[in-house]
Write a protein that holds these residues in place. Structure first.
Motif, short mmCIF file in Angstrom:
data_model
loop_
_atom_site.label_atom_id
_atom_site.label_comp_id
_atom_site.label_asym_id
_atom_site.label_seq_id
_atom_site.Cartn_x
_atom_site.Cartn_y
_atom_site.Cartn_z
N ALA A 1 -21.98 38.48 97.97
CA ALA A 1 -21.84 37.45 96.94
C ALA A 1 -23.14 36.67 96.78
O ALA A 1 -23.55 36.36 95.66
N GLU A 2 -23.79 36.39 97.89
CA GLU A 2 -25.05 35.66 97.82
C GLU A 2 -26.11 36.47 97.08
O GLU A 2 -26.81 35.96 96.21
N GLU A 3 -26.23 37.76 97.41
CA GLU A 3 -27.20 38.63 96.73
C GLU A 3 -26.86 38.77 95.25
O GLU A 3 -27.75 38.78 94.40
N LEU A 4 -25.57 38.92 94.93
CA LEU A 4 -25.16 39.02 93.52
C LEU A 4 -25.50 37.74 92.77
O LEU A 4 -25.88 37.78 91.60
N GLY A 5 -25.36 36.60 93.44
CA GLY A 5 -25.72 35.32 92.81
C GLY A 5 -27.21 35.25 92.48
O GLY A 5 -27.59 34.80 91.40
N HIS A 6 -28.03 35.72 93.42
CA HIS A 6 -29.48 35.75 93.17
C HIS A 6 -29.82 36.69 92.02
O HIS A 6 -30.66 36.38 91.18
N LEU A 7 -29.15 37.84 92.01
CA LEU A 7 -29.38 38.81 90.92
C LEU A 7 -28.97 38.20 89.58
O LEU A 7 -29.68 38.34 88.58
N ARG A 8 -27.85 37.52 89.55
CA ARG A 8 -27.37 36.90 88.31
C ARG A 8 -28.38 35.89 87.78
O ARG A 8 -28.67 35.84 86.58
N GLU A 9 -28.92 35.06 88.68
CA GLU A 9 -29.92 34.07 88.28
C GLU A 9 -31.17 34.75 87.72
O GLU A 9 -31.72 34.32 86.70
N ALA A 10 -31.60 35.82 88.39
CA ALA A 10 -32.78 36.55 87.93
C ALA A 10 -32.52 37.18 86.56
O ALA A 10 -33.40 37.18 85.69
N LEU A 11 -31.33 37.73 86.38
CA LEU A 11 -30.98 38.34 85.10
C LEU A 11 -30.93 37.31 83.98
O LEU A 11 -31.38 37.58 82.86
N ASP A 12 -30.41 36.12 84.27
CA ASP A 12 -30.36 35.06 83.26
C ASP A 12 -31.78 34.67 82.83
O ASP A 12 -32.05 34.52 81.64
N ALA A 13 -32.67 34.48 83.80
CA ALA A 13 -34.05 34.11 83.48
C ALA A 13 -34.73 35.22 82.70
O ALA A 13 -35.45 34.97 81.72
N ASN A 14 -34.51 36.46 83.10
CA ASN A 14 -35.10 37.62 82.43
C ASN A 14 -34.60 37.72 81.00
O ASN A 14 -35.38 37.94 80.07
N MET A 15 -33.31 37.53 80.81
CA MET A 15 -32.72 37.63 79.47
C MET A 15 -33.28 36.53 78.55
O MET A 15 -33.59 36.80 77.39
N THR A 16 -33.43 35.34 79.07
CA THR A 16 -33.99 34.24 78.29
C THR A 16 -35.41 34.55 77.85
O THR A 16 -35.77 34.36 76.68
N LEU A 17 -36.21 35.05 78.78
CA LEU A 17 -37.59 35.37 78.46
C LEU A 17 -37.70 36.54 77.50
O LEU A 17 -38.52 36.51 76.55
N LEU A 18 -36.89 37.57 77.70
CA LEU A 18 -36.90 38.70 76.77
C LEU A 18 -36.47 38.27 75.36
O LEU A 18 -37.03 38.75 74.37
N ALA A 19 -35.51 37.36 75.28
CA ALA A 19 -35.08 36.86 73.97
C ALA A 19 -36.22 36.13 73.27
O ALA A 19 -36.41 36.29 72.05
N LYS A 20 -37.01 35.36 74.02
CA LYS A 20 -38.16 34.66 73.42
C LYS A 20 -39.18 35.66 72.90
O LYS A 20 -39.73 35.50 71.81
N HIS A 21 -39.44 36.69 73.68
CA HIS A 21 -40.41 37.70 73.25
C HIS A 21 -39.90 38.45 72.02
O HIS A 21 -40.66 38.76 71.11
N LEU A 22 -38.61 38.74 72.00
CA LEU A 22 -38.03 39.43 70.85
C LEU A 22 -38.12 38.56 69.60
O LEU A 22 -38.43 39.05 68.51
N ASP A 23 -37.87 37.26 69.75
CA ASP A 23 -38.01 36.34 68.61
C ASP A 23 -39.45 36.33 68.10
O ASP A 23 -39.68 36.31 66.89
N ALA A 24 -40.41 36.35 69.02
CA ALA A 24 -41.82 36.36 68.62
C ALA A 24 -42.15 37.64 67.87
O ALA A 24 -42.87 37.61 66.85
N VAL A 25 -41.64 38.75 68.33
CA VAL A 25 -41.89 40.03 67.65
C VAL A 25 -41.29 40.01 66.25
O VAL A 25 -41.91 40.47 65.29
N ARG A 26 -40.09 39.44 66.13
CA ARG A 26 -39.47 39.33 64.80
C ARG A 26 -40.32 38.49 63.86
O ARG A 26 -40.50 38.84 62.69
N GLU A 27 -40.82 37.36 64.36
CA GLU A 27 -41.65 36.49 63.53
C GLU A 27 -42.92 37.21 63.08
O GLU A 27 -43.32 37.12 61.91
N ILE A 28 -43.55 37.93 63.99
CA ILE A 28 -44.77 38.66 63.65
C ILE A 28 -44.46 39.74 62.61
O ILE A 28 -45.20 39.93 61.64
N ALA A 29 -43.36 40.45 62.81
CA ALA A 29 -42.97 41.50 61.86
C ALA A 29 -42.71 40.90 60.48
O ALA A 29 -43.08 41.50 59.45
#
Length: 139
Positions: free
Chosen positions: A86-114
């Motif tokens: 459970a502890e490891e899954l919690g760490h993975l969940r936090e990492a995935l949330d941060a990753n998803m937020t950052l990927l969404a920002k990059h995707l928004d930037a790509v959309r704006e450039i396009a």
């Protein structure tokens, strides 16, 4: 009355998580966590990165995680509370949330450039700059 006997709740699912099988599951979770953290770090540092390579590494980590968890994880996560899994899954969940937020920002930037490029191309076509007659082309 032929009722099925009520069995006490067992900690068997959690017990199955100890030993080599549980260690393999924790290792698979840790590996997935490391891959996600590496991609997030590369995105934050704006390093030149190959997203396809990260996609492949994450897919492989998910496959390993799925294989390692087969038959080990109970139907509900409540019985995992307080375990190393459970502890490891919690760490993975936090990492995935941060990753998803950052990927969404990059995707928004790509959309704006396009959109900017698309608008510029439409404006360039509409002002006659690239018309066939002005370029000296005649059929």
């Amino acid at each position: 009355m032929n009722e099925a006997p009520v069995l006490p709740l067992s900690s068997e699912p959690v017990d199955r998580l100890s030993g080599p099988a549980g260690d393999a599951l924790i290792a698979a979770i840790s590996k997935a966590h490391a891959v996600v953290e590496a991609e997030t770090r590369a995105l934050r540092e704006q390093a030149s990165l190959d997203l396809r390579a990260f996609e492949h590494r994450k897919s492989q980590a998910l496959l390993e995680l799925t294989r390692a968890s087969r038959g080990l994880l109970p139907a509900g996560v409540e019985s995992l509370r307080g375990t190393p899994v459970a502890e490891e899954l919690g760490h993975l969940r936090e990492a995935l949330d941060a990753n998803m937020t950052l990927l969404a920002k990059h995707l928004d930037a790509v959309r704006e450039i396009a959109e900017v490029i698309s608008r510029a191309m439409l404006e360039a076509e509409s002002d006659g700059t690239y018309s066939e007659r002005l370029a000296g082309w005649r059929p």
